[in-house]
Design a protein around this motif. Sequence first.
Motif, short mmCIF file in Angstrom:
data_model
loop_
_atom_site.label_atom_id
_atom_site.label_comp_id
_atom_site.label_asym_id
_atom_site.label_seq_id
_atom_site.Cartn_x
_atom_site.Cartn_y
_atom_site.Cartn_z
N UNK A 156 0.84 -1.22 0.15
CA UNK A 156 -0.12 -0.12 0.00
C UNK A 156 0.85 1.28 0.10
N UNK A 157 1.02 2.27 -1.06
CA UNK A 157 1.71 3.14 -1.34
C UNK A 157 1.70 3.98 -0.10
N UNK A 158 0.27 4.28 0.42
CA UNK A 158 0.09 5.16 1.62
C UNK A 158 0.55 4.76 2.87
N UNK A 159 0.91 3.56 3.04
CA UNK A 159 1.30 3.03 4.21
C UNK A 159 3.10 3.24 4.13
N UNK A 160 3.49 3.03 2.94
CA UNK A 160 4.85 3.41 2.72
C UNK A 160 5.38 4.61 2.99
N UNK A 161 4.43 5.68 2.75
CA UNK A 161 4.50 6.99 2.67
C UNK A 161 4.55 7.46 4.34
N UNK A 162 3.68 6.75 4.96
CA UNK A 162 3.50 7.01 6.52
C UNK A 162 4.85 6.38 6.98
N UNK A 163 5.56 5.23 6.59
CA UNK A 163 6.73 4.90 7.33
C UNK A 163 7.97 5.79 6.92
N UNK A 164 7.89 6.43 5.70
CA UNK A 164 9.09 7.13 5.34
C UNK A 164 8.98 8.37 5.43
N UNK A 165 7.88 9.18 5.76
CA UNK A 165 7.82 10.69 6.02
C UNK A 165 7.31 10.87 7.33
N UNK A 166 7.66 12.15 7.73
CA UNK A 166 7.15 12.59 9.04
C UNK A 166 6.91 13.97 9.45
N UNK A 167 6.42 14.22 10.27
CA UNK A 167 5.80 15.76 10.85
C UNK A 167 4.80 16.09 9.75
N UNK A 168 4.98 17.40 9.68
CA UNK A 168 3.58 18.44 8.84
C UNK A 168 3.69 17.81 7.69
N UNK A 169 5.02 17.58 6.94
CA UNK A 169 4.98 17.25 5.70
C UNK A 169 4.31 15.83 5.51
N UNK A 170 4.47 14.85 6.29
CA UNK A 170 3.71 13.68 6.21
C UNK A 170 2.25 13.86 6.08
N UNK A 171 1.89 14.60 7.08
CA UNK A 171 0.26 14.76 7.11
C UNK A 171 -0.16 15.35 6.03
N UNK A 172 0.67 16.55 5.49
CA UNK A 172 0.08 17.03 4.18
C UNK A 172 0.11 16.04 3.24
N UNK A 173 1.16 15.36 2.78
CA UNK A 173 1.15 14.62 1.75
C UNK A 173 -0.08 13.29 1.87
N UNK A 174 -0.02 12.76 3.08
CA UNK A 174 -1.21 11.76 3.44
C UNK A 174 -2.58 12.43 3.02
N UNK A 175 -2.77 13.37 3.27
CA UNK A 175 -4.15 14.19 2.67
C UNK A 175 -4.14 14.42 1.65
N UNK A 176 -3.10 14.60 0.80
CA UNK A 176 -3.32 15.08 -0.46
C UNK A 176 -3.26 13.88 -1.49
N UNK A 177 -2.76 12.57 -0.94
CA UNK A 177 -2.98 11.80 -1.88
C UNK A 177 -4.36 10.94 -1.72
N UNK A 178 -4.92 11.10 -0.54
CA UNK A 178 -6.42 10.29 -0.66
C UNK A 178 -7.38 10.80 -1.90
#
Lengths: 316, 314
Positions: A60-82
């Motif tokens: 799952x690409x989203x899970x991959x991102x969650x594990x690689x990124x952090x902080x405000x950047x991660x939150x923003x990417x997570x919201x953007x990709x959904x």
Amino acid sequence: MATLVVHEQNPSPVEDAEILRKACKGWGTDEKTIISVLGHRNAYQRKLIRQAYEELFQEDFIKQLESELSGEFEKAVYRWILDPADRDAVLANVALKSTTPDFRLLIEIACVHSPDELLAVKRAYFSRYKRSLEEDVASQTRGDLRKLLFALTSTYKYDGKEINKNLAALEAQVLHELIKEEAFSHEEVIRILGTRSKAQLVATFNCFKDQQNISITKSVVGDPDDAFLEALRVATRCIYAPQKYFAKVLRNAINKLGTDEEALTRVIVTRAEKDLKDIKQLYYKRTSVSLDHAVANDTSGNYQALLLTLLGSEDH
Amino acid sequence: MALSQDVDAISLSFSGFGVDEKSIVTILGKWKPEERKSFRKGCEFFSNDDDRHFEKWNTDHMAVLKREFSRFKNAVVMWTMHPWERDARLAKEALIKETRSYDIIIEIACTRSSEELLGARKAYHSLFDHSIEEDVASHVDGSKRNLFVALVSAYRYEGSKVNDETAKSEAKMLCKAIKNAKTQNPIENEEVVRILSTRSKLHLKAIFKHYKEMCGKTLDEDLEDGSSLEKAVQCLSSPQAYFSKVLSASLKSGADEKTKVALTRVVATRADHDMKVIKEEFQKENGVSLSQKINETTHGNYKTFLLDLIERAA
């Protein structure tokens, strides 16, 4: 108008998925690539990329991102990709779970979206949380605020342009009487805001302004700490002039000592594909500073880079 | 055939649920002027007390006749119409006609699936340029309004997940609300309205089960007879029992038009859904089968049509 910049010629979703895979695997993460790919894809393209990634790499690409990124950047990417509807369902759930539910967000979702978009959010909410949005709104809020939020989120409003001018004038009068008596949470106020269509409400608010020489939002005044009054104002603004409302949210988010990243991310991510351009213009008109500039001053690193990309900023 | 027998047959074919078209065609069509005159002189459908002494058809009976002839037509239209349009029109009628029947609104809001109710709301937009909640909110006032608006706005979760702890605590809340019924009418209790209008139907079943364990009686037994709240709970907990009751009332002799018209509605709207279970409930409640009762009480094409619709479910 949208600010998202999507190039005419793009790599296929499979190619994108492979590029992103390379950016994530190995030591460290190539955030710049992530931003430059995802920041230039619309909702449909992002969905295809997620599917391609899943098929190619069984992850799952989203899970991959969650594990690689952090902080405000991660939150923003997570919201953007959904998916937009899924994103709003997640935001709504987050808002409801906190000890003092963030009603602003719920009102934004209920009042700015079209009835069918709101419906899509509700369906996404079913899928994710196995409950209805209305259930949670009703059980997590109390009193007058609940009445208003429940009415706004459970309705499936008429979507058309038909309005009844006489009714608008009549209901503007009703609202004026109730506001004068400070009966802000009266059943009639909630009935009108919660059931009348957007077109009808705009007509009603216009009549109100014609009759009283003051906009309805400005006439809802009282104790500044009264959450219900604030909710009422947010609702009327979202219905009447949503871009102006969002510009104001952004101003408040940036002006603070320290930045309200939650609000900043939310507005940029949810409006980038819709009307962020208009919101930027209103922001500039009000502050004489471009939003791009203000964001660049107030944020840093990858978070800043993503936001500026979504804002359609020139070197991004 | 003796005239008096024919007269009886014709009188029967004109009175009651639907019209016996066959008798009318075979008997009435053959009568000569003198026979028709005899019929008018002797029959209660006509009055002779006009100054000019001619046998006038009673206006009341004309109205009844018009209604009975329309019954078959209404059944056909209701059966053929798209279910969404049908429910939207039923709701509109329930709100604005003189014989205000808000029960129908509860019926539609509580017995349809989430997608069916949503479809009806969409149809309502197209047909009437308003949302159903707008119209319900502006027509229903007083303590009922909140419950009604909440019920028609519901878009319930339809999956199987139920949180039993929440169900228990909400059953407790309902118990409390019922105990305090003297100080606050349960229909005005926000928590009662919230629970009934937002929780999924499976969750509600769990709540009703816990309620019975905690308070001894079922929730609808504890609610005021005939109240909107009682009807809502019945529709949500056991729609088939509710529909069976409605059918029983409509088929009783001496029922008024408002009650009679439910027969067409229930058969047309449930024939493709849960008619089988409704029939079983009816048999349990009345000791006779629904088909038999309809056979005895209704006439003509209307009767045949209803029986066919009911038999589909076998």
